[in-house]
Write a protein that holds these residues in place. Structure first.
Motif, PDB file in Angstrom:
ATOM      1  N   ILE A 128       0.826  -1.207   0.000  1.00  0.00           N
ATOM      2  CA  ILE A 128       0.000   0.000   0.000  1.00  0.00           C
ATOM      3  C   ILE A 128       0.863   1.262   0.000  1.00  0.00           C
ATOM      4  O   ILE A 128       0.597   2.209  -0.754  1.00  0.00           O
ATOM      5  CB  ILE A 128      -0.934   0.017   1.231  1.00  0.00           C
ATOM      6  N   PHE A 129       1.902   1.265   0.809  1.00  0.00           N
ATOM      7  CA  PHE A 129       2.628   2.501   1.077  1.00  0.00           C
ATOM      8  C   PHE A 129       3.989   2.587   0.385  1.00  0.00           C
ATOM      9  O   PHE A 129       4.825   3.407   0.769  1.00  0.00           O
ATOM     10  CB  PHE A 129       2.784   2.688   2.587  1.00  0.00           C
ATOM     11  N   SER A 130       4.218   1.765  -0.639  1.00  0.00           N
ATOM     12  CA  SER A 130       5.436   1.869  -1.446  1.00  0.00           C
ATOM     13  C   SER A 130       5.057   2.140  -2.890  1.00  0.00           C
ATOM     14  O   SER A 130       4.059   1.618  -3.389  1.00  0.00           O
ATOM     15  CB  SER A 130       6.250   0.566  -1.379  1.00  0.00           C
ATOM     16  N   SER A 131       5.864   2.922  -3.571  1.00  0.00           N
ATOM     17  CA  SER A 131       5.619   3.190  -4.981  1.00  0.00           C
ATOM     18  C   SER A 131       5.949   1.952  -5.824  1.00  0.00           C
ATOM     19  O   SER A 131       6.739   1.103  -5.427  1.00  0.00           O
ATOM     20  CB  SER A 131       6.467   4.368  -5.467  1.00  0.00           C
ATOM     21  N   CYS A 132       5.343   1.889  -6.983  1.00  0.00           N
ATOM     22  CA  CYS A 132       5.555   0.764  -7.885  1.00  0.00           C
ATOM     23  C   CYS A 132       6.956   0.815  -8.488  1.00  0.00           C
ATOM     24  O   CYS A 132       7.665   1.825  -8.392  1.00  0.00           O
ATOM     25  CB  CYS A 132       4.509   0.782  -8.991  1.00  0.00           C
ATOM     26  N   LEU A 133       7.350  -0.279  -9.118  1.00  0.00           N
ATOM     27  CA  LEU A 133       8.627  -0.310  -9.821  1.00  0.00           C
ATOM     28  C   LEU A 133       8.574   0.584 -11.052  1.00  0.00           C
ATOM     29  O   LEU A 133       7.499   0.870 -11.582  1.00  0.00           O
ATOM     30  CB  LEU A 133       8.966  -1.741 -10.240  1.00  0.00           C
ATOM     31  N   LEU A 134       9.751   0.986 -11.530  1.00  0.00           N
ATOM     32  CA  LEU A 134       9.837   1.813 -12.723  1.00  0.00           C
ATOM     33  C   LEU A 134       9.759   0.949 -13.986  1.00  0.00           C
ATOM     34  O   LEU A 134      10.029  -0.249 -13.943  1.00  0.00           O
ATOM     35  CB  LEU A 134      11.137   2.608 -12.694  1.00  0.00           C
TER      36      LEU A 134
END
Length: 418
Positions: free
Chosen positions: A274-280
């Motif tokens: 929930i609280f981490s951004s997705c991979l690039l």
């Protein structure tokens, strides 16, 4: 030049730290820093030269720089103009991340998967979702730190059982009730393999679930590199599989599997998701390409296995106690931190670079130098490792290490019992 001089002369000031923090550092860290380590960070030795034999990484099948992987990364960087950086829980089914997740799930033989920022966050997030204060979590004493932290994040009661000891697990579960059993397939410090079938018998006897961390077997073990569960034909009996994608995958991410029916429950309860951004985009594309590369890497797996057997046999014949593992991870367990630093320095002086593991990665008196083998090692590099190990053996005396003495005592006890 004047600006540079002012910067160099600047004195940075901070407000005073809390007295309790200062006291804790003085009590718990300062003696280790000034005494045991001699004022030098234990994990930092010398810098490898151009001819160094590097045995301090985790790219077991040497896929870094593979043309197919690099091409996928470059294409993603140059063509992904619509990308939005956001939490992974917002990504729709059409997003490339979902294709990566399904590729990983299919690879290991499971229904669905979740990509995370790291193997650490994968384990924490999964355990946070499947355990709670009323769910005992049973962990092998050598289980990865992220698994212990996952139990803590779930507020779950955690119980340790002796390493690879299914009978001890059975005894503890009989006392504390059904819950979640947590093991590594291949343990990250010693290269020992989990007796997974024995563990599953205990898990099923107690009506419990099991999480298998395949970080150090994904890519290297099983058909098409699908891992130890697949190699043993036990995938259908394992509830959850997790893995770091920074080992054989040589990336920077992690994942775990779960039934498709749990997807939106997990996306609503797993804090790292929930609280981490997705991979690039280039990370996603590179990992997707890496799955394809590793599935076809049978020659690399065979070579890694042959190298592992050779090096283990050679070092054992020289008196190095390697009885606690069998796989591509080799633990030179000198015991104390000063002895381990000396071992590291003797190796590095001769151009062999491993990695020190000490507390909190190991128990306080079982520090070690970990050597990780890979399929790209040349004959010259292997011979150099063997020659160096032979040269330093009379200096570091591996036959006198605590783990070697313990092994002799145990062997004598077994002979007496027989």
């Amino acid at each position: 030049m004047e600006t540079l001089d002012r910067a160099e002369a600047a004195v940075f000031k901070n407000p005073p730290l809390a007295a309790t923090l200062v006291q804790r550092m003085e009590r718990d860290f300062k003696p280790r820093w000034e005494g045991t380590w001699g004022g030098k960070f234990v994990l930092h030795g010398s810098s490898p030269g151009p001819n160094a034999v590097r045995l301090d990484g985790n790219d077991y099948l040497a896929v870094t720089g593979h043309p197919s992987i690099v091409a996928a990364q470059v294409e993603a960087i140059t063509k992904s103009s619509e990308f939005v950086v956001q939490s992974g829980v917002f990504l729709l089914q059409q997003h490339p991340t979902r294709a990566l997740e399904m590729s990983l799930a299919n690879w290991v033989g499971k229904e669905d998967a979740f990509v995370c920022q790291s193997g650490y966050s994968a384990n924490v997030g999964l355990l946070q979702s499947i355990a709670d204060a009323n769910t005992p979590v049973y962990l092998d004493t050598q289980a990865h730190a992220s698994l212990w932290e996952g139990a803590h994040a779930a507020r779950a009661p955690a119980f340790a059982f002796r390493h690879n000891d299914a009978a001890h697990l059975d005894k503890i579960m009989a006392k504390n009730g059904p819950g979640v059993v947590v093991v590594d397939s291949v343990y990250s410090t010693t290269g020992s393999v989990c007796p997974l079938e024995d563990m599953l018998e205990v898990v099923e006897k107690h009506g419990s679930m099991i999480l298998v961390d395949e970080s150090h077997s994904l890519g290297t073990h099983g058909p098409g590199g699908a891992g130890l569960c697949a190699e043993l034909g036990l995938t259908d009996r394992v509830h959850f599989i997790s893995a770091s994608l920074a080992k054989s995958m040589a990336g920077r991410a992690g994942f775990f599997t779960a039934p498709a029916s749990m997807r939106y429950y997990i996306l609503s309860s797993s804090f790292p998701n929930i609280f981490s951004s997705c991979l690039l985009p280039h990370e996603i594309a590179g990992l997707r390409a890496t799955v394809d590369v590793l599935q076809k890497a049978d020659d690399g797996r065979a070579r890694l296995k042959a190298i592992t057997q050779r090096v283990r046999d050679s070092l054992s014949a020289m008196g190095y106690p390697l009885h606690h593992g069998t796989e591509q991870i080799i633990a030179l367990e000198a015991g104390t931190e000063p002895d381990t630093m000396r071992l590291r320095d003797e190796l590095e002086t001769r151009g062999v670079f491993g990695a020190i593991f000490c507390a909190p990665a190991t128990s306080s008196k079982r520090a070690l130098v970990r050597l990780t083998l890979n399929s790209a090692l040349t004959e010259a590099e292997i011979e150099h490792l063997e020659n160096v190990a032979r040269e330093i053996a009379p200096i570091v005396k591996p036959w006198d290490w605590p783990c070697a003495r313990r092994a002799r005592v145990q062997a004598s006890a077994m002979e007496v019992a027989a």
